[in-house]
Design a protein around this motif. Sequence first.
Motif, PDB file in Angstrom:
ATOM      1  N   ASP A 152       0.820  -1.207   0.000  1.00  0.00           N
ATOM      2  CA  ASP A 152       0.000   0.000   0.000  1.00  0.00           C
ATOM      3  C   ASP A 152       0.863   1.271   0.000  1.00  0.00           C
ATOM      4  N   SER A 153       2.059   1.150   0.507  1.00  0.00           N
ATOM      5  CA  SER A 153       3.061   2.224   0.472  1.00  0.00           C
ATOM      6  C   SER A 153       2.562   3.587   0.999  1.00  0.00           C
ATOM      7  N   PRO A 154       1.930   3.611   2.171  1.00  0.00           N
ATOM      8  CA  PRO A 154       1.467   4.903   2.698  1.00  0.00           C
ATOM      9  C   PRO A 154       2.651   5.797   3.098  1.00  0.00           C
ATOM     10  N   LEU A 155       3.747   5.177   3.414  1.00  0.00           N
ATOM     11  CA  LEU A 155       4.987   5.868   3.752  1.00  0.00           C
ATOM     12  C   LEU A 155       6.062   5.164   2.936  1.00  0.00           C
ATOM     13  N   ILE A 156       7.207   5.841   2.796  1.00  0.00           N
ATOM     14  CA  ILE A 156       8.305   5.182   2.091  1.00  0.00           C
ATOM     15  C   ILE A 156       9.383   4.878   3.118  1.00  0.00           C
ATOM     16  N   TRP A 157       9.617   3.600   3.381  1.00  0.00           N
ATOM     17  CA  TRP A 157      10.649   3.245   4.347  1.00  0.00           C
ATOM     18  C   TRP A 157      11.986   3.224   3.623  1.00  0.00           C
ATOM     19  N   LEU A 158      12.882   4.131   3.995  1.00  0.00           N
ATOM     20  CA  LEU A 158      14.104   4.323   3.224  1.00  0.00           C
ATOM     21  C   LEU A 158      15.252   3.447   3.693  1.00  0.00           C
ATOM     22  N   MET A 159      15.594   3.591   4.984  1.00  0.00           N
ATOM     23  CA  MET A 159      16.760   2.816   5.396  1.00  0.00           C
ATOM     24  C   MET A 159      16.735   2.476   6.874  1.00  0.00           C
ATOM     25  N   GLU A 160      17.333   1.342   7.166  1.00  0.00           N
ATOM     26  CA  GLU A 160      17.567   0.975   8.554  1.00  0.00           C
ATOM     27  C   GLU A 160      18.861   1.683   8.930  1.00  0.00           C
ATOM     28  N   MET A 161      18.776   2.555   9.919  1.00  0.00           N
ATOM     29  CA  MET A 161      19.909   3.435  10.203  1.00  0.00           C
ATOM     30  C   MET A 161      20.944   2.766  11.112  1.00  0.00           C
ATOM     31  N   ASP A 162      22.191   3.000  10.793  1.00  0.00           N
ATOM     32  CA  ASP A 162      23.263   2.566  11.692  1.00  0.00           C
ATOM     33  C   ASP A 162      23.629   3.763  12.561  1.00  0.00           C
ATOM     34  N   LEU A 163      23.137   3.749  13.804  1.00  0.00           N
ATOM     35  CA  LEU A 163      23.435   4.886  14.691  1.00  0.00           C
ATOM     36  C   LEU A 163      24.803   4.668  15.334  1.00  0.00           C
ATOM     37  N   VAL A 164      25.813   4.586  14.483  1.00  0.00           N
ATOM     38  CA  VAL A 164      27.151   4.288  14.984  1.00  0.00           C
ATOM     39  C   VAL A 164      27.726   5.479  15.754  1.00  0.00           C
ATOM     40  N   ALA A 165      28.676   5.187  16.602  1.00  0.00           N
ATOM     41  CA  ALA A 165      29.411   6.254  17.285  1.00  0.00           C
ATOM     42  C   ALA A 165      30.823   6.269  16.726  1.00  0.00           C
ATOM     43  N   VAL A 166      31.527   7.370  16.952  1.00  0.00           N
ATOM     44  CA  VAL A 166      32.943   7.412  16.599  1.00  0.00           C
ATOM     45  C   VAL A 166      33.711   7.417  17.912  1.00  0.00           C
ATOM     46  N   GLN A 167      34.751   6.613  18.005  1.00  0.00           N
ATOM     47  CA  GLN A 167      35.459   6.538  19.284  1.00  0.00           C
ATOM     48  C   GLN A 167      36.965   6.500  19.127  1.00  0.00           C
ATOM     49  N   ARG A 168      37.661   6.925  20.163  1.00  0.00           N
ATOM     50  CA  ARG A 168      39.106   6.740  20.225  1.00  0.00           C
ATOM     51  C   ARG A 168      39.341   5.282  20.617  1.00  0.00           C
ATOM     52  N   ASP A 169      40.410   4.726  20.091  1.00  0.00           N
ATOM     53  CA  ASP A 169      40.651   3.299  20.325  1.00  0.00           C
ATOM     54  C   ASP A 169      41.033   2.967  21.763  1.00  0.00           C
ATOM     55  N   ARG A 170      41.398   3.984  22.554  1.00  0.00           N
ATOM     56  CA  ARG A 170      41.745   3.677  23.946  1.00  0.00           C
ATOM     57  C   ARG A 170      40.521   3.226  24.747  1.00  0.00           C
TER      58      ARG A 170
END
Lengths: 331, 533
Positions: B493-511
């Motif tokens: 029925d496409s009442p909305l357009i589902w675009l993407m499953e988001m990767d809510l990644v973080a950026v981190q220092r390796d320590r």
Amino acid sequence: MWFANAKYVLGRVLHGIPIILAIVVVNFFLIRLAPGDAAQVLAGESGAATAEYMRQIREQFGLDQPLWLQFVNYMKNLLVFDLGFSFRHNREISELIMDRLGATALLMGTSMVLSIGFGILLGAIAAVRDRTLLSHVIMILAIVTYATPLFWVGLMLIIVFALNLGWFPTSGIATIGAPVDGFEYAIDVAHHLVLPAIALSFFYMALYTRLMRASMLETLGQDFIKTARAKGLSSSNIVFRHALRNAIIPVLTMAGVQVSAMLGGSVIIESVFGWPGLGLLAYEALFSRDLNLLLGIFFLSSILVVLTNAIVDVIYTLVDPRIRLNGGRHA
Amino acid sequence: MFKSLKSLLSVSTIAFALAVTASSAGAQSPGGTIVITTTPEPATITNALSSAPTTAELATKIFDGLLEYDMDLNPIPSLAESWEVSEDGLSVTFNLRKGVVWHDGVPFTSADVQFSLLEVVKEYHPRGKGNLGPVTSIDTPDDYTVVLNLEHPYVPLMRGLSSLESPIIPKHIYAGTDFRNNEAVNKPIGTGPFKFVEWVKGSYIRLERNEDYWREGKPYLDSIVFRFIADSATRAAGLESGEIDVATFGTINPVEMRRLESLDGISIAVGGYEAISPVMLLELNNQRPPFDNKLVRQAVAYALDRQRIIDTVWYGFGKPAVGPISTFVAGSGAFTDEGIRDYAVDDRLEIAGKLLDEAGYPLKDGKRMSIIHDPAPFGEDWRRMGEVIKQQLGKVGIEVELRNRDYPSFVRAVHNEYDFDMSSSWYIGMADPTLGVQRNTWSKMINPEVPFGNSSGYKNPEVDRLWEAAQTEADPDKRNEYFHDLQRLLVEDSPLIWLMEMDLVAVQRDRVKDLITSPFGIRGGLYDTWVEK
């Protein structure tokens, strides 16, 4: 003289009160023209609100009351200097503002001193050495810094001096977890202050340089300077004792106006350098429709502008004793 | 991800979950501080009363929930050591952990749970009605037992008892007060791994280790500092200079994240958003032309190149969404991609053209119709996505005008006045479709008073019936069938357009080590996180 000045300032401040009240009234209705309210922002942030939740929030914020009643309540509180409560921050607005005022005052004060000081100096040099290479270099620099966006200057300073050279921290007002008083703290804050103060000074310095040069050139062409030269006064004496004091008046006028503009200009610098000042608080208040907080900040700014203008008037009399505050000027 | 369905309510999953969390054990050394930057600065730090994302990031360190969840979203113990669901699904008994104390030294008891869930979270948390709606009363037979009584069986209940959704707050501090104006809201007392120390408005919030935390020997970190910096480029510079250890999703532009990732000592922390199931979508106004016509909605779904949007705007931080129910909840069996209309076919542009012809929008001078798109006011990436969408829809003759507005204006126009054609947004799908996905397409969520509900005005009796059946169904397999039917029906029925499953990644220092150890990631307690000296 001092008594007369104090009396004058008091008079100016009293005159300022109706102006400030008028500003408050206009602001109150003006900012309500912005679409959307605080409850909608909160509901939007929550991602999933119910009708009941919205009703609760509006009731708590007083948004369910008619506008005239909100206005009457606001004015009543303001007359006893109660700026109200920010429901979003869950704190008294006066507390929120006071917390931020220090940081803004420090940044603004430092930048004012830097920009006025260097502006006057560079402008004077450019005028005295008019049509030389030095003067051209100064004026080109002034145009470039005037035309460069503040945020870009800020970021470039961060990249060069914080990232590449590592001389200064990238952002913030003090090292977190370090002691919060004493000499060490002052040094720490000063260390954090360097880059934002320089960045903010750049733009205004350019302005003052140009103003000072124009004013100085005009002054140097006047008859009393010729007289001074004819008397055989040394060139430095002419410049510093005679020309500078006269040429500086327009710069001071401008500076008085700029105090309020700097509150706005510092939003960008506060944002880029993570400086916890008033500009940023106002900016966030606008986008979260925390109208009481915004009004509180406007209120404070209007007081600041009225006060600064009175103070600048007094400074005129110190720089140029011919100016009398009770009106008129000696021939 | 497609593990066979485990009984969600079973205690047997505990051992498995412990094995998961213990797998990274070994070199942890206690001590140290990490600095996390997030945005915007929250308005409050008690998430029982607010579900704002940054509030949750902070409060989940300070408060515990009755339960936590493993990576497949099965419940594991937290303040509740064990639990049992009655045969008829109408009551759940929790046995609470003994010897837990609040940060102010007062012992934690069943009265706190009763108070928090019933009087605070259910009443005041924006998602409280969804998580705890059918809970009618809570009994406390003794200090360490609570019994939740339900109006009808409610499977999602056991998925919404984390510290993120239903934090337990101290009754002795809040009872009998005006909760929202209680000063403890901004100086919170919890039972969690970290204690609140100070909040310097406009700068930072500092938390320090709770020495009396009930998880023996944890947390490892001495303190966590949350810093608020308004400018995204400065946040990136702070991470690069080492002043910041972790930048949460949304604090740094995707393109900048890719640049930082390539530097030594910085990496992308993947995972930790499974329990949140974030999905990006386009909302179409189903109540007025042209999107009241299913053929036009389908044409848009065909015309958009999801993968291209993900690659060019979001720099690969996501994957194309199949439908409203995402692969994040695949562990529970709610997700399906079988029998779903596939819009990403090779001749999709031709199909879109045909559909638009059929819908009565023939091509005239290279154009079929004009619409207005309101990109979500969440930053420049969203505006850029609007530009890409404009370009892609232009290829099938749909002319798009972009209208950018500030947040409150956007919410009012799109979600309160329903005065829009197409707008972008994202939703938190949560661990169960009933909790997070339902609101976008259930007709009872059409309510101009409440933003981010069914703003597209979509009404479909069959969809309503399925959502309502899933609310009260006790059998997980049957519920999943309802969800599969919904997935098929809605995508068609496409009442909305589902675009993407988001990767809510973080950026981190390796320590920083073991940053992501639960499906909540940075929104978890971070008691397993440690730093390399």
